[in-house]
Design a protein around this motif. Structure first.
Motif, short mmCIF file in Angstrom:
data_model
loop_
_atom_site.label_atom_id
_atom_site.label_comp_id
_atom_site.label_asym_id
_atom_site.label_seq_id
_atom_site.Cartn_x
_atom_site.Cartn_y
_atom_site.Cartn_z
N PRO A 263 -2.71 -6.24 3.90
CA PRO A 263 -1.55 -7.14 3.92
C PRO A 263 -1.21 -7.63 2.51
O PRO A 263 -2.09 -8.02 1.74
N GLY A 264 0.06 -7.59 2.18
CA GLY A 264 0.51 -8.08 0.88
C GLY A 264 0.39 -7.08 -0.25
O GLY A 264 0.85 -7.36 -1.37
N VAL A 265 -0.21 -5.93 0.00
CA VAL A 265 -0.37 -4.93 -1.05
C VAL A 265 0.87 -4.04 -1.07
O VAL A 265 1.12 -3.28 -0.14
N THR A 266 1.62 -4.14 -2.14
CA THR A 266 2.82 -3.34 -2.33
C THR A 266 2.91 -2.92 -3.79
O THR A 266 2.26 -3.51 -4.67
N LYS A 267 3.73 -1.95 -4.05
CA LYS A 267 4.00 -1.56 -5.43
C LYS A 267 4.54 -2.75 -6.23
O LYS A 267 4.13 -3.00 -7.37
N GLY B 247 0.15 0.51 -4.73
CA GLY B 247 -0.23 -0.80 -5.24
C GLY B 247 -1.67 -1.19 -5.01
O GLY B 247 -2.12 -2.21 -5.53
N ALA B 248 -2.41 -0.37 -4.27
CA ALA B 248 -3.80 -0.72 -3.99
C ALA B 248 -4.71 -0.53 -5.19
O ALA B 248 -5.78 -1.15 -5.27
N HIS C 177 -1.52 -7.17 10.53
CA HIS C 177 -2.84 -6.62 10.24
C HIS C 177 -2.87 -5.80 8.95
O HIS C 177 -3.94 -5.59 8.37
N ALA C 178 -1.70 -5.32 8.51
CA ALA C 178 -1.64 -4.46 7.33
C ALA C 178 -0.20 -4.42 6.85
O ALA C 178 0.72 -4.96 7.48
#
Length: 273
Positions: free
Chosen positions: A193-197, A71-72, A176-177
């Motif tokens: 943080p919050g980055v997901t597929k 997701g990044a 933190h991540a």
């Protein structure tokens, strides 16, 4: 099953669309192409970096959009360009690495940055697809001075499985991540943080004025769980991680048994002998 024919197929690669040998079966390719001919968009949603997805696109002829690195990155397969990036801040990466190194002896680290992977001496995991894109640095500290933003931090231990590392990270570096894994032996994947597929897929669909009900999704590992529970119809593969199978009510056959194709054939009536 969704109340209407889906407009987006969101699929993971390893353990889902791809067979163990890394190939896509002829049956699955037919089903995907039939869906595209019916007006559906295929969005690859993977932990893999763009360079690995480029190779798959070249082999199969599939194009469109890929959501890479959990997701990044949003990546255009046609132009081979990153159209959106959500990097991990260096201070957060350092905090996570310090916490893991303190609690997991011998753990090694690498980062995905500038479409390459950079690894310090303790990180011994190698992938054949990275032969021309893997670069050693002299020390862990050198990972924090790379000129390009960190897309994803990788932590690998030959002595522990990924579920163990995930539990340790969430216990000692929560907040933190974002921590997840895609089934790689002893490999933990760490994003901002919050980055997901699921979050990136949701944003991509919203930009197309589509909702979760327009999406059918396929996956097999913990990093896929978000998209499987968000999509209007999410399917866990028969070979999926036990936690994924338990959390997702819809199941299909394994990646070796054309599980994705079986669902698409029902949805788009494209079954061929």
């Amino acid at each position: 099953m969704t109340a209407r024919v889906p407009k987006v197929i969101a699929t993971d690669l390893d353990g889902t669309l791809l067979r163990r040998d890394g190939s896509v079966s002829a049956r699955t390719l037919r089903a995907l192409r039939g869906a595209v001919e019916s007006g559906c968009e295929i969005v690859v949603v993977t932990a893999r970096p763009p360079r690995h997805v480029d190779a798959l696109a070249a082999e199969t002829g599939l194009g469109g959009t890929a959501i890479c690195s959990n997701g990044a990155l949003v990546y255009d397969l046609g132009t081979r360009t990153v159209v959106h990036s959500r990097p991990l801040a260096v201070p957060a990466a350092r905090v996570v690495a310090t916490a893991l190194a303190r609690t997991v002896p011998g753990i090694g680290f690498a980062v995905e940055a500038d479409l390459k992977v950079h690894f310090e001496p303790s990180y011994r995991l190698r992938h054949t697809g990275d032969r021309d894109a893997a670069f050693a640095v002299a020390s862990l500290a050198d990972l924090w001075t790379l000129p390009s933003p960190i897309v994803k931090l990788l932590a690998h231990s030959a002595d522990h499985d990924a579920d163990f590392l995930l539990a340790v990270a969430e216990r000692h570096a929560a907040g933190h991540a974002h921590f997840t894994h895609s089934g790689g032996r002893g490999l933990l994947e760490i994003s901002a943080p919050g980055v997901t597929k699921a979050d990136t897929l949701s944003s991509l669909c919203a930009s197309r004025r589509l909702t979760a009900q327009d999406v059918v999704a396929f996956g097999d590992m913990p990093n896929d769980l978000g998209i499987l529970t968000w999509a209007g119809a999410g399917y866990a593969m028969a070979n999926a991680h036990p936690a994924v199978r338990a959390a997702v009510p819809r199941h299909t056959a394994s990646n070796e048994e054309d599980g994705v194709a079986r669902v698409l054939e029902r949805l788009f009536t494209t079954r061929q002998a």
